[in-house]
Design an enzyme around this catalytic site. Sequence first.
Site, PDB file in Angstrom:
ATOM      1  N   LYS A 151       0.622  -1.025  -0.155  1.00  0.00           N
ATOM      2  CA  LYS A 151       0.024   0.241   0.048  1.00  0.00           C
ATOM      3  C   LYS A 151       0.776   1.102  -0.078  1.00  0.00           C
ATOM      4  O   LYS A 151       2.118   1.238   0.178  1.00  0.00           O
ATOM      5  CB  LYS A 151      -0.931  -0.123   1.134  1.00  0.00           C
ATOM      6  CG  LYS A 151      -0.251  -0.072   2.574  1.00  0.00           C
ATOM      7  CD  LYS A 151      -0.888  -0.296   3.829  1.00  0.00           C
ATOM      8  CE  LYS A 151      -0.305  -0.268   4.984  1.00  0.00           C
ATOM      9  NZ  LYS A 151      -1.030  -0.862   6.159  1.00  0.00           N
ATOM     10  N   TYR A 186      16.713  30.316   8.616  1.00  0.00           N
ATOM     11  CA  TYR A 186      15.329  30.822   8.867  1.00  0.00           C
ATOM     12  C   TYR A 186      15.650  31.308  10.490  1.00  0.00           C
ATOM     13  O   TYR A 186      15.666  30.123  11.164  1.00  0.00           O
ATOM     14  CB  TYR A 186      14.206  30.236   8.533  1.00  0.00           C
ATOM     15  CG  TYR A 186      13.916  30.611   6.986  1.00  0.00           C
ATOM     16  CD1 TYR A 186      13.757  31.713   6.344  1.00  0.00           C
ATOM     17  CD2 TYR A 186      13.833  29.465   6.093  1.00  0.00           C
ATOM     18  CE1 TYR A 186      13.223  31.953   5.220  1.00  0.00           C
ATOM     19  CE2 TYR A 186      13.364  29.579   4.876  1.00  0.00           C
ATOM     20  CZ  TYR A 186      13.058  30.877   4.415  1.00  0.00           C
ATOM     21  OH  TYR A 186      12.922  31.021   2.916  1.00  0.00           O
TER      22      TYR A 186
HETATM   23  C1  PLP Z   1      -0.246  -1.740   6.720  1.00  0.00           C
HETATM   24  C2  PLP Z   1      -0.772  -3.214   7.044  1.00  0.00           C
HETATM   25  C3  PLP Z   1      -0.179  -4.290   7.224  1.00  0.00           C
HETATM   26  C4  PLP Z   1       1.441  -4.300   7.203  1.00  0.00           C
HETATM   27  O1  PLP Z   1       1.613  -3.903   8.253  1.00  0.00           O
HETATM   28  P1  PLP Z   1       3.473  -3.750   8.878  1.00  0.00           P
HETATM   29  O2  PLP Z   1       3.567  -3.370  10.164  1.00  0.00           O
HETATM   30  O3  PLP Z   1       3.859  -2.647   7.724  1.00  0.00           O
HETATM   31  O4  PLP Z   1       3.841  -4.961   8.570  1.00  0.00           O
HETATM   32  C5  PLP Z   1      -1.039  -5.355   7.632  1.00  0.00           C
HETATM   33  N1  PLP Z   1      -2.132  -5.535   7.606  1.00  0.00           N
HETATM   34  C6  PLP Z   1      -3.116  -4.352   7.555  1.00  0.00           C
HETATM   35  C7  PLP Z   1      -4.544  -4.447   7.863  1.00  0.00           C
HETATM   36  C8  PLP Z   1      -2.505  -3.170   7.400  1.00  0.00           C
HETATM   37  O5  PLP Z   1      -3.076  -1.949   7.536  1.00  0.00           O
END
Ligand code: PLP
Length: 343
Positions: free
Chosen positions: A33, A242
């Site tokens: 994702k 800055y």
């Molecule tokens: C993002 C996510 C994962 C992966 O999690 P990690 O901690 O990055 O391994 C797995 N399952 C769901 C439902 C997620 O949202």
Amino acid sequence: MSSAELYINLANICSNWNALNSLSNGVAGAVVKANAYGLGIKEVGISLAKAGARDFFVAVAEEGAALRRAIGPGPKIYIFSGHMVGDTTLLRDFHLIPLINSAKQLLFHLENSSNQLIGIQLDTGMNRLGMEATEFQELNETISKLKPELIISHLACADDQTHPMNENQLVNFNAMTKDINCKKSLAATGGILLGKQYHFDITRPGIGLYGGNPYSSAKRVIGLKLPVIQIRTVLPGETVGYSNTWTAKKITKVATVSSGYADGIFRSMSNKATLYYNEIPNSIIGRISMDLIGVDVSNCKEDPDYLWLLNGTQSIDDLADEANSIGYEILTALGQRYNRIYI
Ligand SMILES: *Cc1c(COP(=O)(O)O)cnc(C)c1O
């Protein structure tokens, strides 16, 4: 050229996947994702499919479509957000499997695409996504008939091995799924490290593939090299950047490097984080600006022409600590201006 170079080691991502796959009781899927945690869904997806991953997970249908275009037919692609209004055509055309999160989504799915594959997401305590126990029970018969490809839930505290929530959610997941004959998945990276009883048929590592905690034995995946644009000598009493937040106490050699908060180098790292020239640490001085960062390079014997923000010495989690953040946020914030080099 003044754009910084982001090195992304696809071989190490595959090697991390292989290691997590071996650790898994069943098989490891791959969570890609958010553009594979910022590293490129196309490049990462193709590499992981070649390495043998057959179950991919993304957050939304559009990401699933991009992944399908990259990896072609074959591997399964699951969508965490399920079936939302507007997704129907994408789900069908790109053979994506929605993880249905509620009775409402199930009804919508059945009305719109009755012959499509589905998975189910259950809430076992996190209260983020998924059907509640009673909701799932009431739909049990309908769902069993639909023969879901997979039933998943997600752990809220798996990064803390001693947290009692892990066991609570495991008990809930087992109780909710005991009567249904279907593949199951509970563990993300943290869950894999909790032990085999958390693994079920498919694990869902994300961060562990990309070299982040809690999978501390992961191979490092990224390097970030920032070019030095200019070097100057600053005298005691002079300020840098800055709002004059840094004042020289002694004669200081200051490098201005290309990159800034627009590239995902958080402003909260101002006057804190360290950049490396070979093994020599150099502190960020003054405010990080949109495109530029000031660095004290007085310890470098020669004038450096680049400095590393992420390398073998400094991991995404080390850097995250400087910004009161987590490796996940460092990765997904990585900017679009970097010259991305896949190795
Ligand atoms: C993002 C996510 C994962 C992966 O999690 P990690 O901690 O990055 O391994 C797995 N399952 C769901 C439902 C997620 O949202």
